[in-house]
Design a protein around this motif. Structure first.
Motif, PDB file in Angstrom:
ATOM      1  N   GLU A   1       0.820  -1.203   0.000  1.00  0.00           N
ATOM      2  CA  GLU A   1       0.000   0.000   0.000  1.00  0.00           C
ATOM      3  C   GLU A   1       0.856   1.258   0.000  1.00  0.00           C
ATOM      4  OE1 GLU A   1      -3.120   0.394  -0.391  1.00  0.00           O
ATOM      5  OE2 GLU A   1      -3.723  -1.712  -0.371  1.00  0.00           O
ATOM      6  N   TYR A   2       2.029   1.197   0.612  1.00  0.00           N
ATOM      7  CA  TYR A   2       2.912   2.363   0.681  1.00  0.00           C
ATOM      8  C   TYR A   2       3.799   2.502  -0.548  1.00  0.00           C
ATOM      9  CZ  TYR A   2       1.892   4.149   5.291  1.00  0.00           C
ATOM     10  OH  TYR A   2       1.281   4.751   6.359  1.00  0.00           O
ATOM     11  N   SER A   3       3.739   1.495  -1.422  1.00  0.00           N
ATOM     12  CA  SER A   3       4.560   1.558  -2.625  1.00  0.00           C
ATOM     13  C   SER A   3       3.873   2.435  -3.672  1.00  0.00           C
ATOM     14  CB  SER A   3       4.780   0.140  -3.177  1.00  0.00           C
ATOM     15  OG  SER A   3       5.517   0.193  -4.378  1.00  0.00           O
ATOM     16  N   ILE A   4       4.533   3.511  -4.063  1.00  0.00           N
ATOM     17  CA  ILE A   4       3.954   4.448  -5.024  1.00  0.00           C
ATOM     18  C   ILE A   4       4.160   3.957  -6.455  1.00  0.00           C
ATOM     19  CG2 ILE A   4       3.978   6.816  -5.842  1.00  0.00           C
ATOM     20  CD1 ILE A   4       2.895   6.446  -3.043  1.00  0.00           C
TER      21      ILE A   4
ATOM     22  N   CYS B   1      -5.737   8.472   3.752  1.00  0.00           N
ATOM     23  CA  CYS B   1      -5.009   7.327   3.205  1.00  0.00           C
ATOM     24  C   CYS B   1      -3.641   7.817   2.720  1.00  0.00           C
ATOM     25  CB  CYS B   1      -5.760   6.706   2.019  1.00  0.00           C
ATOM     26  SG  CYS B   1      -7.336   5.961   2.422  1.00  0.00           S
ATOM     27  N   TYR B   2      -2.654   6.950   2.827  1.00  0.00           N
ATOM     28  CA  TYR B   2      -1.311   7.366   2.424  1.00  0.00           C
ATOM     29  C   TYR B   2      -1.256   7.742   0.945  1.00  0.00           C
ATOM     30  CZ  TYR B   2       3.641   7.150   1.307  1.00  0.00           C
ATOM     31  OH  TYR B   2       4.899   7.444   0.856  1.00  0.00           O
ATOM     32  N   ARG B   3      -1.788   6.877   0.100  1.00  0.00           N
ATOM     33  CA  ARG B   3      -1.709   7.141  -1.341  1.00  0.00           C
ATOM     34  C   ARG B   3      -2.480   8.404  -1.720  1.00  0.00           C
ATOM     35  NH1 ARG B   3      -2.083   1.343  -4.579  1.00  0.00           N
ATOM     36  NH2 ARG B   3      -0.017   0.579  -3.988  1.00  0.00           N
ATOM     37  N   CYS B   4      -3.638   8.594  -1.087  1.00  0.00           N
ATOM     38  CA  CYS B   4      -4.462   9.761  -1.417  1.00  0.00           C
ATOM     39  C   CYS B   4      -3.728  11.060  -1.077  1.00  0.00           C
ATOM     40  CB  CYS B   4      -5.794   9.697  -0.674  1.00  0.00           C
ATOM     41  SG  CYS B   4      -6.832   8.299  -1.132  1.00  0.00           S
TER      42      CYS B   4
ATOM     43  N   TYR C   1      -0.568  11.511  -0.361  1.00  0.00           N
ATOM     44  CA  TYR C   1       0.715  11.626  -1.045  1.00  0.00           C
ATOM     45  C   TYR C   1       0.525  12.276  -2.422  1.00  0.00           C
ATOM     46  CZ  TYR C   1       5.216  10.266  -3.105  1.00  0.00           C
ATOM     47  OH  TYR C   1       6.444  10.283  -3.720  1.00  0.00           O
ATOM     48  N   SER C   2      -0.438  11.754  -3.177  1.00  0.00           N
ATOM     49  CA  SER C   2      -0.678  12.299  -4.518  1.00  0.00           C
ATOM     50  C   SER C   2      -1.167  13.741  -4.451  1.00  0.00           C
ATOM     51  CB  SER C   2      -1.701  11.426  -5.250  1.00  0.00           C
ATOM     52  OG  SER C   2      -1.259  10.091  -5.340  1.00  0.00           O
TER      53      SER C   2
END
Length: 356
Positions: A141-144, A322-325, A327-328
């Motif tokens: 999940e933390y992998s971009i 969320c991390y991905r949200c 982060y982007s």
């Protein structure tokens, strides 16, 4: 209909098999002990990390060592695991014909060691596998960036297949229990089938033999001092296992209460009773049309409106996404999506649960 259900789930008067309720209850007994002990160790480690921190780091290994001593003691003395003996049950070989052996006679060596292996090692390995899957899923999940190596592709395929493997494992147990309820199987659990044993109730002869053994052990302790000295190591291990057995028997209901109290369903109630007041959110919120609105449910991400995955806080505002949200969003807009405060990627802070 109720009479039919009672007939299926209750054992007949002449049947030595335990009912499905007894069988499932003894299975869940040890499953309730570990979380309670884990919480106790966590409290000790938080109070004194220098002294008890290693217990938290190596909890699984310490627990499996104590479990081996406890189950070995119970299998040798009562022909049953701790939880089975707690409910007045014993193990006998599946193919045993004629009169049942007494509980004090013990299991044949092959069945004894297979039972010990399946009682202790299988839950330990299953727990380790679940932790591995959780850590791999979090890493994924933390992998971009998309996977660039065969190893990453392999463990992503493993993560995708694991839910189906776990569903098959749980379905195996469910089918075995249904077969046991319908009288089509002698075992309610596949583990008993693999060990080559089945569960039966203790008889009056078993109880008398166990009481006689206890009286004989007390007399031998007073008269055979030389034998005690020669078997000091064996008795020390037996004493530890007996202490664990007696202590767990006395504190079982207390441990089950702890397991219920600290279960996920009661966490919101506990927090509302024990935590300090929550600091207020930032005053200057950005109410422009482009700003994200806070969802009513606290576990949702304000950006994707789904249950948060890998909760990450933005230190400039304190809101969690969320991390991905996030982060982007921060990488593109350089600001908080809620407050509009200027933010950079280094302001992202991973939130860890107490179990992590």
């Amino acid at each position: 209909m109720a009479e039919l259900g009672a007939h299926l789930t209750a054992a007949s008067a002449g049947d030595d098999r335990p009912s499905i309720f007894e069988a499932v209850a003894q299975d869940s007994l040890m499953a309730a002990v570990k979380p309670a002990l884990q919480h106790l160790v966590k409290v000790l480690a938080e109070a004194n990390p220098g002294r008890y921190g290693f217990l938290w780091r190596w909890f699984d290994e310490v627990y499996v060592l104590l479990d081996v001593l406890l189950q070995q003691h119970c299998l040798a003395r009562f022909s049953a695991s701790f939880s089975e003996n707690f409910y007045g049950l014993k193990r006998i070989p599946t193919g045993a014909s004629g009169e049942q052996p007494l509980a004090t006679a013990g299991l044949p060596k092959r069945h004894h060691w297979k039972s010990l292996l399946l009682l202790v090692l299988v839950p330990y390995l299953k727990g380790k596998l679940e932790k591995l899957v959780s850590s791999l899923r979090e890493e994924d999940e933390y992998s971009i960036h998309p996977p660039s190596s065969s190893w990453k592709r392999f463990y992503r395929a493993f993560l995708a297949a694991y839910p189906f493997v776990n569903m098959t494992w749980e379905g195996w147990f469910l089918i075995q229990q249904l077969s046991y309820i319908l009288g089509k199987a002698q075992h309610h659990s596949p583990m008993l089938r693999l060990a080559g044993v089945r569960l039966v109730r203790l008889t009056a002869e078993d109880v008398q033999a166990l009481e006689k053994r206890g009286a004989g052990a007390a007399s031998s302790q007073t008269h055979s001092l030389k034998a005690q000295v020669q078997s000091a190591a064996r008795k020390a291990l037996g004493g530890i296992a007996f202490s664990l057995s007696t202590g767990l028997s006395v504190s079982m209901f207390f441990l089950q209460f702890l397991d219920w109290w600290y279960s996920s369903e009661n966490q919101e109630t506990i927090k509302s009773l024990t935590t300090l007041p929550t600091p207020p959110p930032p005053v200057h919120l950005d109410h422009e049309a482009a700003a994200a609105l806070l969802p009513k449910l606290k576990t949702l991400c304000p950006l994707c409106r789904k249950i948060r995955v890998n909760a990450t806080a933005l230190s400039t505002s304190g809101f969690v996404f969320c991390y991905r949200c996030v982060y982007s969003y921060v990488k593109t807009h350089q600001r908080c999506p809620i407050t509009g405060y200027a933010s950079e990627l280094q302001h992202l802070v991973k939130l860890y649960s107490p179990e992590s």
